[in-house]
Design an enzyme around this catalytic site. Structure first.
Site, short mmCIF file in Angstrom:
data_model
loop_
_atom_site.label_atom_id
_atom_site.label_comp_id
_atom_site.label_asym_id
_atom_site.label_seq_id
_atom_site.Cartn_x
_atom_site.Cartn_y
_atom_site.Cartn_z
N ASP A 1 0.81 -1.23 0.00
CA ASP A 1 0.00 0.00 0.00
C ASP A 1 0.84 1.27 0.00
OD1 ASP A 1 1.05 -0.03 2.52
OD2 ASP A 1 -0.85 -0.39 3.55
N GLY A 2 2.17 1.12 -0.13
CA GLY A 2 3.01 2.32 -0.23
C GLY A 2 3.65 2.74 1.08
N GLU A 3 3.27 2.10 2.19
CA GLU A 3 3.92 2.43 3.47
C GLU A 3 5.28 1.73 3.55
OE1 GLU A 3 1.18 1.61 6.65
OE2 GLU A 3 -0.26 3.10 5.94
N HIS B 1 20.67 26.33 0.16
CA HIS B 1 20.26 27.53 -0.57
C HIS B 1 19.69 28.55 0.41
CE1 HIS B 1 19.18 29.71 -4.25
NE2 HIS B 1 18.23 30.20 -3.47
N ASP C 1 22.11 34.34 -11.86
CA ASP C 1 21.13 35.22 -11.18
C ASP C 1 21.71 35.71 -9.86
OD1 ASP C 1 20.96 33.07 -9.41
OD2 ASP C 1 19.13 32.28 -10.32
N LYS D 1 17.56 37.25 -13.20
CA LYS D 1 16.61 36.23 -13.68
C LYS D 1 15.20 36.58 -13.27
CE LYS D 1 16.43 32.06 -11.65
NZ LYS D 1 17.00 30.75 -11.29
N ASP E 1 26.40 27.59 -10.39
CA ASP E 1 25.17 27.72 -9.61
C ASP E 1 25.17 26.69 -8.50
OD1 ASP E 1 22.82 28.95 -8.90
OD2 ASP E 1 21.74 28.49 -10.75
C1 R5P Z 1 17.56 29.26 -7.53
O1 R5P Z 1 17.81 30.42 -7.33
C2 R5P Z 1 18.64 28.28 -7.75
O2 R5P Z 1 19.87 28.78 -7.38
C3 R5P Z 1 18.70 27.78 -9.17
O3 R5P Z 1 19.06 28.84 -10.06
C4 R5P Z 1 17.39 27.19 -9.64
O4 R5P Z 1 16.90 26.28 -8.70
C5 R5P Z 1 17.60 26.48 -10.97
O5 R5P Z 1 16.41 25.90 -11.39
P1 R5P Z 1 16.29 25.39 -12.88
O6 R5P Z 1 17.45 24.51 -13.18
O7 R5P Z 1 14.98 24.63 -12.88
O8 R5P Z 1 16.23 26.60 -13.77
#
Ligand code: R5P
Length: 298
Positions: free
Chosen positions: A39-41, A128, A172, A195, A222
């Site tokens: 059942d997924g448990e 993050h 970003d 971004k 990133d």
């Molecule tokens: C968000 O600010 C993170 O640092 C990444 O830029 C973000 O999670 C990247 O997501 P994706 O690869 O879906 O564009």
């Protein structure tokens, strides 16, 4: 009861990282036993009991793992553990650090409270953190250690002989802390983009100063890649601006398909850490984790 059981890890994942970590700390490594009911448990059983136990569990694809982590913590406490240390090289749900629209959960706080009830200490790599400045604010009442992989990533670039005329690009504003920390010891210049997120798989990126990349090799940096759209958008801008090559350096690459999509978009090389089990071309994190785990179990 023994004093310390090390590196109790997920049934299908982190095997090589657990072994490497346990070896560095001179401790045993063991998988938990898991039975999936029809059942997924899940049923969880631990084979190693100790006063202090270290659970190594990277929290990508986290929803099922969070429940099994709760059951693992329960099994370890019942077996006599007085101190539980969670090592989560990738820590989930950190990006939803605010309610961006009315009625939304603040996942970072909710998941942090959940884990803080289960573990006395949490160790992770490059969580993050953006609006929340300190990991201790995510884990009320628990020890929280955020390690930085940036020195390892800078060392990787230096060893790979990245040309001195290269430029590191953060796609970003949220990537600024990582790209600057990697560029600084290498003396490399940095550009940071802007971004706008239009949907899960749709972003708009601009890179002020992009004309400086003409004829130069660039490395996109990133902390997290999920769908890959952010880096794909940035890579296509950089290629159009005349960058001589585009590669990527990512701490947590969440999706195998994203890695393939990045390659298909002309990103020559995608390098990651081994924070997530399947990642290829990996920079091992065990040497970074071991001293912090050693302090947590002392
Ligand atoms: C968000 O600010 C993170 O640092 C990444 O830029 C973000 O999670 C990247 O997501 P994706 O690869 O879906 O564009």
């Amino acid at each position: 009861l023994k004093q310390v059981a090390a590196a109790i890890h997920h049934p299908e994942e982190q095997t090589s990282q657990a072994r490497a970590l346990a070896e560095l700390l001179d401790l045993p490594a063991t998988q938990i036993d898991r039975h999936g009911f029809p059942d997924g448990e899940s049923l969880i059983r631990v084979r190693l009991a100790a006063r202090t136990a270290v659970v190594l569990w990277s929290l990508d694809r986290p929803n099922g793992k969070l429940v099994e982590l709760m059951l693992t913590a329960d099994a370890l406490r019942r077996a006599g553990a007085a101190r539980l240390v969670l090592v989560a090289p990738y820590l989930c749900y950190m990006r939803q650090d605010a309610a961006f629209q009315e009625g939304e959960a603040v996942s970072q706080q909710a998941v942090g409270r959940f884990l803080a009830q289960l573990f006395d200490s949490v160790i992770t790599v490059d969580p993050h953190l953006h609006r929340t400045k300190h990991l201790s604010d995510v884990f009320p009442g628990s020890e929280a250690v955020a390690l930085s992989s940036c020195p390892l990533l800078a060392e990787y670039l230096a060893d790979a002989g990245e040309p001195p005329e290269g430029i590191l690009i953060g796609p970003d504003g949220e990537s600024r802390q990582w790209v600057e920390a990697i560029a600084a010891p290498l003396g490399l210049p940095v550009l940071v983009g802007e971004k706008q997120r239009l949907g899960d798989r749709k972003v708009r990126v601009t890179i002020p100063g992009i004309e400086r990349t003409a004829g130069k090799p660039v490395v996109l940096v990133d902390d997290v890649v999920s769908t890959g759209r952010t880096l794909i958008e940035a890579a296509s801008l950089l290629k159009a601006a005349g960058a001589s090559s585009v590669s990527a350096l990512v701490v947590h690459l969440l999706d195998r398909e994203a890695q393939e999509a990045l390659r298909a978009a002309g990103v020559a090389r995608v390098t990651t850490t081994d924070s997530i089990d399947w990642q290829e071309g990996r920079i091992p994190l065990a040497p970074l984790l071991a001293p912090a785990v050693g302090r947590a179990i002392r």
